[in-house]
Design a protein around this motif. Sequence first.
Motif, PDB file in Angstrom:
ATOM      1  N   LEU A 150       0.837  -1.197   0.000  1.00 36.15           N
ATOM      2  CA  LEU A 150       0.000   0.000   0.000  1.00 36.15           C
ATOM      3  C   LEU A 150       0.870   1.244   0.000  1.00 36.15           C
ATOM      4  O   LEU A 150       2.010   1.226   0.483  1.00 36.15           O
ATOM      5  N   ASP A 151       0.318   2.330  -0.516  1.00 36.69           N
ATOM      6  CA  ASP A 151       1.014   3.605  -0.462  1.00 36.69           C
ATOM      7  C   ASP A 151       1.226   4.002   0.996  1.00 36.69           C
ATOM      8  O   ASP A 151       0.358   3.747   1.845  1.00 36.69           O
ATOM      9  N   ALA A 330      -8.192  -0.906  -3.482  1.00 36.41           N
ATOM     10  CA  ALA A 330      -8.410  -1.248  -4.888  1.00 36.41           C
ATOM     11  C   ALA A 330      -7.123  -1.168  -5.696  1.00 36.41           C
ATOM     12  O   ALA A 330      -6.983  -1.864  -6.714  1.00 36.41           O
ATOM     13  N   VAL A 331      -6.184  -0.337  -5.243  1.00 41.44           N
ATOM     14  CA  VAL A 331      -4.957  -0.127  -6.022  1.00 41.44           C
ATOM     15  C   VAL A 331      -4.127  -1.399  -6.137  1.00 41.44           C
ATOM     16  O   VAL A 331      -3.780  -1.823  -7.252  1.00 41.44           O
ATOM     17  N   PRO A 332      -3.758  -2.077  -5.022  1.00 37.89           N
ATOM     18  CA  PRO A 332      -2.970  -3.309  -5.191  1.00 37.89           C
ATOM     19  C   PRO A 332      -3.738  -4.409  -5.919  1.00 37.89           C
ATOM     20  O   PRO A 332      -3.126  -5.255  -6.595  1.00 37.89           O
ATOM     21  N   ALA A 337      -3.394  -6.638 -12.534  1.00 38.56           N
ATOM     22  CA  ALA A 337      -3.687  -6.693 -13.969  1.00 38.56           C
ATOM     23  C   ALA A 337      -2.416  -6.612 -14.809  1.00 38.56           C
ATOM     24  O   ALA A 337      -2.371  -7.126 -15.937  1.00 38.56           O
ATOM     25  N   TYR A 338      -1.373  -5.961 -14.269  1.00 35.51           N
ATOM     26  CA  TYR A 338      -0.131  -5.856 -15.028  1.00 35.51           C
ATOM     27  C   TYR A 338       0.532  -7.221 -15.222  1.00 35.51           C
ATOM     28  O   TYR A 338       1.398  -7.379 -16.087  1.00 35.51           O
ATOM     29  N   ASN A 339       0.160  -8.210 -14.409  1.00 34.28           N
ATOM     30  CA  ASN A 339       0.771  -9.542 -14.510  1.00 34.28           C
ATOM     31  C   ASN A 339       0.032 -10.464 -15.471  1.00 34.28           C
ATOM     32  O   ASN A 339       0.479 -11.595 -15.699  1.00 34.28           O
ATOM     33  N   LEU A 340      -1.076 -10.022 -16.029  1.00 35.29           N
ATOM     34  CA  LEU A 340      -1.825 -10.851 -16.969  1.00 35.29           C
ATOM     35  C   LEU A 340      -1.023 -11.050 -18.255  1.00 35.29           C
ATOM     36  O   LEU A 340      -0.278 -10.151 -18.686  1.00 35.29           O
ATOM     37  N   PRO A 341      -1.156 -12.211 -18.878  1.00 37.44           N
ATOM     38  CA  PRO A 341      -0.341 -12.499 -20.084  1.00 37.44           C
ATOM     39  C   PRO A 341      -0.503 -11.470 -21.195  1.00 37.44           C
ATOM     40  O   PRO A 341       0.480 -11.086 -21.833  1.00 37.44           O
ATOM     41  N   PHE A 342      -1.747 -11.017 -21.437  1.00 35.48           N
ATOM     42  CA  PHE A 342      -1.951 -10.084 -22.548  1.00 35.48           C
ATOM     43  C   PHE A 342      -1.549  -8.651 -22.198  1.00 35.48           C
ATOM     44  O   PHE A 342      -1.689  -7.748 -23.015  1.00 35.48           O
ATOM     45  N   THR A 360      -9.932   1.891 -11.497  1.00 38.10           N
ATOM     46  CA  THR A 360     -10.079   1.905 -10.037  1.00 38.10           C
ATOM     47  C   THR A 360     -11.516   2.226  -9.650  1.00 38.10           C
ATOM     48  O   THR A 360     -12.080   1.635  -8.723  1.00 38.10           O
ATOM     49  N   PHE A 361     -12.119   3.160 -10.382  1.00 39.40           N
ATOM     50  CA  PHE A 361     -13.524   3.500 -10.150  1.00 39.40           C
ATOM     51  C   PHE A 361     -14.411   2.273 -10.349  1.00 39.40           C
ATOM     52  O   PHE A 361     -15.356   2.035  -9.592  1.00 39.40           O
ATOM     53  N   ALA A 362     -14.097   1.473 -11.373  1.00 41.36           N
ATOM     54  CA  ALA A 362     -14.897   0.276 -11.638  1.00 41.36           C
ATOM     55  C   ALA A 362     -14.700  -0.788 -10.568  1.00 41.36           C
ATOM     56  O   ALA A 362     -15.623  -1.534 -10.242  1.00 41.36           O
ATOM     57  N   VAL A 363     -13.488  -0.857 -10.000  1.00 41.30           N
ATOM     58  CA  VAL A 363     -13.196  -1.884  -8.998  1.00 41.30           C
ATOM     59  C   VAL A 363     -13.761  -1.516  -7.629  1.00 41.30           C
ATOM     60  O   VAL A 363     -14.197  -2.393  -6.869  1.00 41.30           O
ATOM     61  N   VAL A 364     -13.767  -0.218  -7.296  1.00 39.09           N
ATOM     62  CA  VAL A 364     -14.103   0.165  -5.928  1.00 39.09           C
ATOM     63  C   VAL A 364     -15.571  -0.059  -5.609  1.00 39.09           C
ATOM     64  O   VAL A 364     -15.926  -0.338  -4.454  1.00 39.09           O
TER      65      VAL A 364
END
Length: 402
Positions: A150-151, A330-332, A337-342, A360-364
């Motif tokens: 976390l930040d 929501a940030v971590p 998503a950065y680890n996804l293959p595509f 982030t808005f969609a996840v929160v």
Amino acid sequence: MAKPTGRTLAADATADRRPPPPPRGGRDRYLDLLRALALVRVVVYHLFGWGWLTILFPSMGVMFALAGSLMARSLNRPALSVIRGRLRRLLPPLWFFAAVLVPLMLYAGWNPARDPDLGGLTGLPKLLDYLVPVGAPPYPEHLGSDSGLLDPTWPDDAAGPLWYLRAYLWFVVASPVLLWAFRRAPWPTLLAPLALTAVVGTGWVTVPGETGEAITDFAVYGSCWILGFAHHEGALKQVPRYIAVSSSALLMAVGLWWASGHRGPDGWDLNDIPFAQATWSFGVVVILLQYSPSWTELPGRLRRWDGPITLANNRAVTIYLWHNALITAAVPLLDQAYNLPFMQSDTATSLLDKTYPFWTFAVVWPLIALAVLTFGWIEDLAAKRKPRLWPNGRERRRSRAL
């Protein structure tokens, strides 16, 4: 027959001015709509940090005004029982929030006894503000490191909005006296907080520490709270609409003029400019309440939003308490998503970087829904109601249909 006294006639006149209340057990859906919009705006502001949102819709002023109106309505009963009831509804959700947040901060390395901002051992009693927020509950400004999950500012993100509970508590406690004063001297009582803001919110007089912050919050939003009294008492309806709107527009213009010369680090963010926040919020609330209809049901196309608006009002404390902590959480989650293959190409990574706040808005919102399911029932217990997982009014609508 006894001759009516002047006080009786005045009371009758006040009663005649009051807008018709919603049916017994019903709600004013216009006020419910405003509260739901205010909550959504708070979430969006804390997510994107857009200062102009404080001008577009001053959520905190609206929320304090709506709470003031409900408080005036409740004060038809004995004041002490009303205050107890308000605190009973407020404190249990705070306790559950603190039961999660405080252990997390301690586990992450916060030692309140050695926190210089808290005052060391002498500052430990301030932790009691997590039980009854006489003051803003304390927290470390930074915790952890930049390389952590976390930040480092996550405690500030999670606990920072708790100042609202402190302000709300003091408004509730002061309401019997404020309402008494308003009924005897409406205009001086209504405008006194604005006058106080002109003193403590412009730098003319500075009160240091948390006492100063509490006084400033009380001054900035006090007139909005008392506007809630005026709405309930029907006093706003006695002011001709053209006078109310034109006077409000003039006051709002003064607020923007002041803000233009006293912009903070985030520019036009009125949260950093107390006098502008007070005058702008006051003007907007006057206009919103001056045009206030008495809706027992949402009209037309708004009816499709009946469920979310009902849910937001039934879980307003839960949403407010948890939303900023969930934005941080929501940030971590989104970082995975950065680890996804595509996502291994530079183009995909760049696209996610540019659209990160919107994802982030969609996840929160699912996280907020999870908090409502997990902790929202505490609001029901605090209000001495049967616990409900998702109180969006569906049962009420179904029974009416039958």
